[in-house]
Enzyme design. Structure first.
Site, PDB file in Angstrom:
ATOM      1  N   ASP A   1       4.049  14.248 -20.355  1.00 25.84           N
ATOM      2  CA  ASP A   1       3.966  15.525 -21.067  1.00 25.84           C
ATOM      3  C   ASP A   1       3.102  16.460 -20.240  1.00 25.84           C
ATOM      4  OD1 ASP A   1       4.385  17.409 -23.024  1.00 25.84           O
ATOM      5  OD2 ASP A   1       3.690  16.152 -24.676  1.00 25.84           O
TER       6      ASP A   1
ATOM      7  N   GLU B   1       2.203  12.418 -31.223  1.00 18.97           N
ATOM      8  CA  GLU B   1       3.387  12.032 -30.456  1.00 18.97           C
ATOM      9  C   GLU B   1       3.224  10.661 -29.811  1.00 18.97           C
ATOM     10  OE1 GLU B   1       4.276  15.238 -27.786  1.00 18.97           O
ATOM     11  OE2 GLU B   1       4.395  16.708 -29.412  1.00 18.97           O
TER      12      GLU B   1
ATOM     13  N   HIS C   1      -0.757  19.472 -31.045  1.00 17.11           N
ATOM     14  CA  HIS C   1       0.405  19.678 -31.923  1.00 17.11           C
ATOM     15  C   HIS C   1       1.141  18.350 -32.043  1.00 17.11           C
ATOM     16  CE1 HIS C   1       2.231  20.035 -27.912  1.00 17.11           C
ATOM     17  NE2 HIS C   1       3.381  19.677 -28.486  1.00 17.11           N
TER      18      HIS C   1
END
Length: 629
Positions: free
Chosen positions: A363, A489, A470
């Site tokens: 990411d 995540e 997030h």
């Protein structure tokens, strides 16, 4: 009168180590505490594979119970998972429980979340019955004696009537603790050490042989002890620095007892019964209603008929060298492999017999030097710089994986549209996974039969205090919880990888991300690349420092995964997903799905049979949210 002394014969042709003891294997230490008071003649002996926390730094091991029975604790899990989680403790039969509790208590002190957010610990205590010389009912061995043995563990091995061997007898003479080692040289010039320690408590005098000579018969006199039935036992512990996996160590353990030549020289005989296991077909334990996917870690037969063969260790020889049956004979082997640069208890080479396939999911928000939304959205100069920093950290992880012995590396581009890293900037040895849609999202590739997942450049969950925090979609989701546990995540996709039997072995990001996920992946290697001071601010390593740290961390993680089977993070189905949206309008939109339940103005809920269905639903809802942008 003259007296002649005969030099005892040497067993074998290989050279001994410097101490001719199990501690010739680097890092192994042994400690004993002896209790000798009136009727109490017993003790405890502890063997440590290395000086670090055994629960967090596991080493591979194999175990064999040749025949008979015993009251040892921890052998079943050791046989199943093939790794040590505590030191090895030896004692008398009635003290097993006390030492097992001591090992659990020590692990909880060192790892306070053991049994809560961390897995439970498997204590390992082996025993022989010293009731012939010791008043075993007094149960004199306590947790304090175990802790004392740990503290005094060192490279010099006390032998004879000490520690756990204090009350033992062999061939109607005094038995106890013995140790030896041998050096093994290979054709390529590589040298390894194999060390052994035994707790001996068996045999009758008439059967005593030494180097093939009938020593017991020669020593027999008119005042010899009364012959008694053979019902003793022996524990043999092996250690080696050779790069062996748990299955190979199981074979080594078999040869320590089943080869019998070493024990035959002192006439230790036993009968091994067949322990071939029969298992009826069962559905896949991950997806009971689906065909088995033949995952590399799954050895259970499946009702669909699509399954992997059981390990060869399940079929054991039905007979051994015949003789007087012993009560039990236990053999354990463990390998201690150490990095030459950091002395950690694992080496930077894979299993000799198995490929090592690693997935690196990358990411961008957790990459060093990335702080602001402009850096993570395509279409501006800041993003162009950030995507190159992202590729550099991916390459560092690739290099670390290959340095540690990985045979295949896959890189999953896991940000936004999944096409951020320029392919021409990635290490040519790796294979890139890019583009969407794809069912497995950030961990696409786990279906290829992998050994470990590395999460690089990851960030903390929504509403957290990390940089650019997030969960999946910052516009749509405020919080995501599964079965009552709030996840980001890493947790969501780590569980999806776990459903395929792939553990998270390494991760990098800011300090908030690490604190959120360390409990989910206790065996993973975490690399902190920056420290959050706000949603769009922080203190970061330089790109060069970050890449060096990631390379080293991934190398350690892959080496650990190659030397021990790490448990995956699994969320059992059915899974209740509680989703807090960013606005009531989003909740209105999502509830167009008939399976979603409205909880309040912002919250919705749905239930999925397993993690893959839950993740795919979340990704569908994320895509739907674009209708309101």
């Amino acid at each position: 009168m003259t007296t002649s002394h005969t030099q005892p014969p040497r067993i074998g042709q290989l050279a001994s180590g410097a101490r001719d003891a199990i501690t010739d294997v680097a890092g192994v230490t042994v400690g004993s505490v002896t209790l000798a008071d009136d009727g109490v003649q017993t003790g405890v002996t502890v063997i440590r594979a290395h000086a670090q926390d055994a629960f967090r730094h596991k080493v591979p091991a194999g175990v064999v119970v040749i025949n008979g029975f015993g009251k040892s604790v921890g052998l079943m899990q050791l046989e199943e998972l093939g790794q040590l989680e505590t030191p090895i403790a030896l004692t008398n039969t009635f003290s097993v429980g006390a030492l097992a509790q001591a090992q659990i208590a020590q692990c909880v002190r060192d790892n306070p979340e053991t049994g809560r957010t961390l897995p439970t610990v498997n204590p390992l205590v082996l025993e022989c019955n010293d009731g012939y010389l010791n008043d075993i009912q007094r149960m004199a061995v306590t947790a304090q004696h175990y802790e004392q043995a740990l503290r005094c563990a060192g490279e010099v091995v006390e032998q004879g009537s000490v520690g756990a061997g204090r009350g033992m007898s062999s061939f109607q003479y005094k038995g106890g603790i013995g140790s030896a080692s041998r050096r093994v040289g290979l054709a390529d010039g590589t040298n390894y050490t194999v060390g052994a320690l035994v707790l001996s408590n068996f045999g009758v005098r008439a059967n005593l042989l030494w180097g093939g000579e009938p020593l017991g018969q020669r020593l027999a006199t008119g005042d010899a002890p009364v012959q008694r039935a053979e019902k003793g036992s022996i524990i043999m512990v092996l250690a080696t620095d050779a790069p062996l996996d748990a299955r190979q160590l199981h074979r080594l353990a078999w040869r320590a007892g089943a080869g019998w030549r070493a024990l035959a020289r002192c006439s230790a005989t036993a009968v091994a019964t067949s322990r071939s296991r029969s298992r009826r077909p069962t559905p896949c334990r991950i997806f009971p209603t689906r065909p088995c996917r033949a995952l590399p870690w799954c050895t259970r037969p499946c009702s669909t008929g699509f399954s992997r063969p059981p390990p060869t260790a399940w079929s054991r020889p039905s007979s051994m060298r015949s003789g007087t049956p012993a009560r039990s004979l236990g053999v354990m082997a463990t390998t201690v492999r150490r990095c030459a640069t950091c002395s950690r208890p694992w080496a930077h080479e894979p299993f000799l017999s198995s490929p090592m396939k690693i997935l690196i999911s990358v990411d961008i928000e957790g990459v060093a030097g990335v702080y602001h939304q402009e850096q993570v959205r395509a279409g501006n100069v800041e993003y162009e710089r950030a995507r190159r920093l992202m590729a550099a950290e991916a390459n560092a992880a690739i290099a670390g994986a290959f340095d540690a012995g990985a045979t295949e590396v896959y890189v999953n581009d896991s940000h936004g549209g999944f096409r951020n890293m320029p392919p021409d900037l990635l290490d040519a040895r790796a294979q890139a996974i890019q583009g969407k849609p794809r069912y497995l999202g950030m961990v696409a590739g786990v279906e290829l039969g992998l050994n470990g997942l590395c999460c690089i450049g990851y960030h903390s969950r929504a509403q957290g205090r990390g940089i650019l925090a997030h969960t999946i979609n910052s516009f749509a989701f405020s919080r995501v919880s599964m079965n009552g546990v709030e996840l980001g995540e890493a947790g969501i996709y780590g569980a999806l990888a776990g459903a395929y039997g792939v553990p998270v072995i390494a991760a990098s990001g800011d300090n908030v991300f690490i604190s959120e996920n360390r409990g989910l992946f206790p065996h993973a290697e975490f690399v902190q690349t920056k420290r959050a001071t706000g949603l769009t601010s922080g203190i970061s390593l330089s790109p060069e420092q970050s890449c060096a740290a990631i390379k080293a961390g991934v190398a350690r993680a892959v080496a650990q995964a190659s030397s021990a089977q790490l448990p995956p993070f699994v969320i059992q189905g059915p899974i209740t997903v509680d989703l807090v949206t960013q606005s009531p309008m989003l909740a209105d939109l999502f509830c167009q799905w008939p399976t979603l339940e409205r909880v309040d103005g912002l919250a919705v809920r749905f239930t999925a049979p397993e993690i893959e269905s839950a993740v795919r639903m979340l990704n569908c809802l994320s895509a739907m949210s674009s209708m309101l942008k």
